[in-house]
Scaffold this active site. Structure first.
Site, PDB file in Angstrom:
ATOM      1  N   ASP A 112       0.868  -1.180   0.000  1.00  0.00           N
ATOM      2  CA  ASP A 112       0.000   0.000   0.000  1.00  0.00           C
ATOM      3  C   ASP A 112       0.911   1.238   0.000  1.00  0.00           C
ATOM      4  O   ASP A 112       2.139   1.144   0.005  1.00  0.00           O
ATOM      5  CB  ASP A 112      -0.956  -0.012   1.198  1.00  0.00           C
ATOM      6  CG  ASP A 112      -2.154   0.919   0.969  1.00  0.00           C
ATOM      7  OD1 ASP A 112      -2.141   1.691  -0.016  1.00  0.00           O
ATOM      8  OD2 ASP A 112      -3.106   0.901   1.772  1.00  0.00           O
TER       9      ASP A 112
HETATM   10  C1  NOJ Z   1      -4.002   3.940  -0.036  1.00  0.00           C
HETATM   11  C2  NOJ Z   1      -5.198   3.087   0.231  1.00  0.00           C
HETATM   12  O1  NOJ Z   1      -5.086   2.484   1.508  1.00  0.00           O
HETATM   13  C3  NOJ Z   1      -5.413   1.994  -0.808  1.00  0.00           C
HETATM   14  O2  NOJ Z   1      -6.629   1.373  -0.560  1.00  0.00           O
HETATM   15  C4  NOJ Z   1      -5.349   2.582  -2.179  1.00  0.00           C
HETATM   16  O3  NOJ Z   1      -5.572   1.582  -3.142  1.00  0.00           O
HETATM   17  C5  NOJ Z   1      -3.997   3.234  -2.388  1.00  0.00           C
HETATM   18  N1  NOJ Z   1      -3.822   4.291  -1.408  1.00  0.00           N
HETATM   19  C6  NOJ Z   1      -3.850   3.810  -3.789  1.00  0.00           C
HETATM   20  O4  NOJ Z   1      -4.685   4.899  -3.936  1.00  0.00           O
END
Ligand code: NOJ
Length: 737
Positions: free
Chosen positions: A261
């Site tokens: 993430d």
């Molecule tokens: C952070 C988020 O936790 C995740 O769900 C998301 O896909 C990514 N950012 C990319 O935007």
């Protein structure tokens, strides 16, 4: 291309790649953060992936990678298209995952996935960061709307459907995209529902409760997994090989690639303090099994120097690159780097129809003392900000509601709010509709109010931002005005809920009571003694015990997407018989959480002395305009076939979701008081009875033992079948396995 041919091509490519090219292949560049120039530089270096870039910008990056990087390896583009391709303002916007879970129908999830895939692919993109397989067991969490609710089985079935929808029959099809099961794992279980803190988890508990929905993603062939922010027993998931290798690859059988993430790798240094510097973090993340590193661009230099300094084997990087290239070949990107999708399909009528159907299926009626459907009324007062606030109706991750979206943030038609849904039907039926916002769902903080009310800003850019923000200014509180508007109505529809400022990342809530003056508004309207229905347009279950008690009807829409408002109005006018069921419990109070149905048994009552033990609305609850009755439950312990007679005792056709729960009477570990193991949908005409058969599997009764192995322990079990997870809604039989 068959698997062996893919393997050979991957090895051939790998043998030509320099260390730098391998490192670049594992980097995912955030286009919106670094901008165009820097993105093109990364494309020339051979970066493996970019996120949050659409249309022509993406095409330019792809061409640069193909033509100007040494090996011309195509990049893959990822985006958060999680209830439709919502960051594109033309897209069909579906109900949120939570609202979709109210359908209890994996086919609806599959259709949403299919439509989304077509639209994402048409934008030239390859990959959505969806679905969220985290469980929503504590509604204070800001991202409850992104989950399929609190239950591992329901979440797993919906996950299976949506992954199939995204990926279609073959990853190389023009309209298939990669799915991404996230956030692996335990993200929703963070302590106190505080976003991205540590998780109260053991590996046994992880495997028993939290792995199952992710396992269903693997079963559906999910191409990628995204790791979680949190930690297990003081060990960051980002640096945990047991989670990412032993459990995910060896035990679950995952063969795609893993992406971190956002800045998980850097956070080992800056947030979790378990890595000394970026080089240490890079080694920990790579060795644990993260194949692609989202947004931490320092990873590139760090991992190269780590290999050069002998701190990490190059083979670790090779393995990550292998996983990524294999997927690019499975998608046939070397031949066809750009997905073509279905030209002209973004937001087309067929896709909008699918969003509308999903919205209708998600409408969940929880109470009806007879006021619904609205018939023989001449005037309806529709009250509440969220009755006419498309931003609240959309929820998170749309062009209109997410900070990463580049779009103009002007809501684009077509969409239908609740107010508009009522107005359209009212005009058809000759019913007068009056509307009043009543009060702000969330009054503006004083500093924002001061800015809004202050003079124009000198800086023209800042002033333009202010002007834009002012367009989304919530209404002023005017409860007397709302009461006046409603006074002569035959029925009141009060829409309450939350706004985009109250959910999403960084926006957990300690207090789930209705914010602002919404309760005062409810009481003032209730005092009029006019039939009063309350509709919830919200991202999550809010604490509404008084409303549950005293309103004449309660309908939950959550974030219903583009046609959420129309679906609510049609359901309340009786144009269709609502069949939504709750995928999550409604707490009586924030302090009652967690209150999920499949708790482990306690032995001192399992409740707070000042709070009931049971939620206001339980998992699985939901009514339509016809009651269903159950009789004659049978279960054959040899064939594992359950049968039950279900009768539509009303005078309108309707769908019932037959729910099957089990309880393991004695086991080697403490097991939930009941656990959903199957469900099926049946359509019944008025007065009709059908014998519903449900085939169970031995594994449905399994547990994860203290050795962390999934086993079926012979012995006594109870089986419950019925309308919801509530004891009084279930028939019971006992048997031995
Ligand atoms: C952070 C988020 O936790 C995740 O769900 C998301 O896909 C990514 N950012 C990319 O935007």
């Amino acid at each position: 291309m068959n698997n062996e041919a893919i393997r050979q091509q991957v090895e051939a490519l790998l043998s030509q790649m320099t260390l730098e090219e391998k490192a670049a292949q594992t980097v995912q560049v955030p286009y919106t953060v670094v901008g165009r120039e820097e993105s093109l530089r990364w494309a020339k270096l051979g970066a493996g992936s970019f996120l949050h870039v659409l249309g022509d910008d993406a095409r330019e990056v792809q061409q640069t990678a193909m033509q100007e990087s040494r090996l011309g390896i195509p990049v893959i583009f990822g985006i958060d298209a999680i209830h439709g391709h919502g960051l594109n303002q033309q897209a069909a916007i579906f109900p949120s995952q939570l609202a979709t879970a109210c359908t209890w129908d994996p086919a609806v999830a599959e259709e949403m996935g299919r439509v989304t895939a077509r639209e994402v692919a048409t934008d030239g993109l390859h990959w959505t960061f969806s679905p969220v397989c985290c469980l929503g067991r504590d509604s204070r969490w800001g991202r409850i709307d992104e989950t399929f609710g609190e239950d591992p089985y329901l979440s797993g079935e919906m996950t299976y459907g949506i992954v199939k929808g995204y990926q279609g029959d073959s990853l190389d099809a023009d309209d298939s995209i990669l799915a991404c099961a996230k956030h692996y794992i335990g993200y929703g279980e963070a302590v106190g529902a505080r976003d991205a803190v540590d998780t109260q988890m053991t590996y046994r508990k992880m495997k028993e409760v939290f792995v199952p929905p992710f396992q269903r993603a693997v079963d559906a062939g999910c191409a990628t997994f995204m790791t979680a922010y949190g930690s297990i027993d003081g060990h960051s998931f980002t640096a945990d090989p047991k989670t990412m290798k032993t459990i995910l690859r060896d035990e679950m059988g995952f063969d795609g690639f893993v992406v971190t993430d956002w800045n998980n790798c850097g956070s080992l240094v800056t947030q979790q303090f378990v890595a000394e510097d970026m080089q240490d973090a890079a080694v920990q993340a790579a060795e644990a099994g993260n194949d692609m590193i989202m947004s931490t661009l320092e990873y590139y230099d760090a991992v190269i120097t780590a290999v050069r300094a002998g701190k990490m084997q190059e083979a670790v990087l090779d393995e990550a690159v292998r996983h990524i290239l294999t997927m690019k070949l499975r998608m046939n990107l070397f031949e066809k780097p750009e997905k073509t999708g279905v030209p002209g399909c973004i937001g087309c009528e067929a896709h909008r129809d699918a969003a509308y159907r999903a919205a209708k299926r998600s409408v969940t009626m929880l109470k009806n003392s007879g006021m619904l459907p609205l018939r023989s009324v001449k005037k309806i007062a529709v009250i509440g900000q969220n009755a006419d606030d498309i931003q609240s109706q959309y929820g998170d991750w749309t062009y209109l509601t997410h900070p990463n979206a580049e779009a103009a943030r002007e809501p684009l038609r077509p969409y239908v709010t609740v107010k508009e849904g009522f107005e359209a039907l009212g005009a058809e039926k000759g019913v007068e509709i009056v509307y009043h916002p009543g009060c702000a769902v969330r009054p503006l903080p004083p500093e924002v109010l001061a800015m809004f009310e202050g003079p124009a800003l000198k800086d023209p850019v800042a002033e333009a931002v202010r002007q834009k923000a002012m367009k989304r200014r919530p209404p002023a509180d005017d409860i007397p005005g709302a009461v006046e508007a409603a006074r002569s109505a035959d029925a009141i529809v009060l829409v309450v809920g939350d706004t985009i400022d109250q959910h999403g990342e960084y926006k957990d809530r300690a207090d789930l009571a209705l914010s602002g003056q919404q309760m005062a508004l409810y009481r003032a309207l209730r005092a009029l003694n006019i039939p009063l229905a309350v509709v919830l347009v919200s991202s999550k279950p809010l604490a509404i015990p008084e409303i549950a008690d005293s309103a004449d009807a309660v309908v939950v829409a959550f974030n219903g997407g583009q046609f959420g408002g129309q679906a609510v109005a049609e359901a309340m006018f009786g144009l269709f018989n609502p069949s939504g069921r709750l995928p999550i419990s409604f707490p009586a109070h924030s302090g009652q959480l967690p209150v999920y149905y499949n708790a482990l048994p306690g032995w001192h009552g399992g409740r707070y002395m000042d709070m009931p033990r049971t939620p206001v609305y339980a998992f699985g609850e939901g009514i339509g305009y016809a009651p269903f009755t159950y009789a004659n439950l049978t279960f054959d312990a040899d064939t594992l076939l359950a049968t039950v007679d279900v009768t539509n005792a009303g005078n309108i056709a309707g769908d019932e979701v037959v729910q099957v729960y089990m309880h393991d009477v004695v086991a080697s570990v403490i097991r939930p008081v009941k656990q959903l193991i199957a469900f099926t949908r049946v359509t019944l005409q008025p007065g009709e009875t059908k014998t519903v058969s449900i085939q169970l599997k031995r594994d449905d009764f399994s547990l994860v033992n203290r050795e962390e192995k999934r086993v079926v322990e012979p012995g006594a079990f109870e089986l419950f079948v019925g309308h919801s997870s509530k004891d009084e809604d279930l028939l019971k039989t006992e048997f031995r396995l």
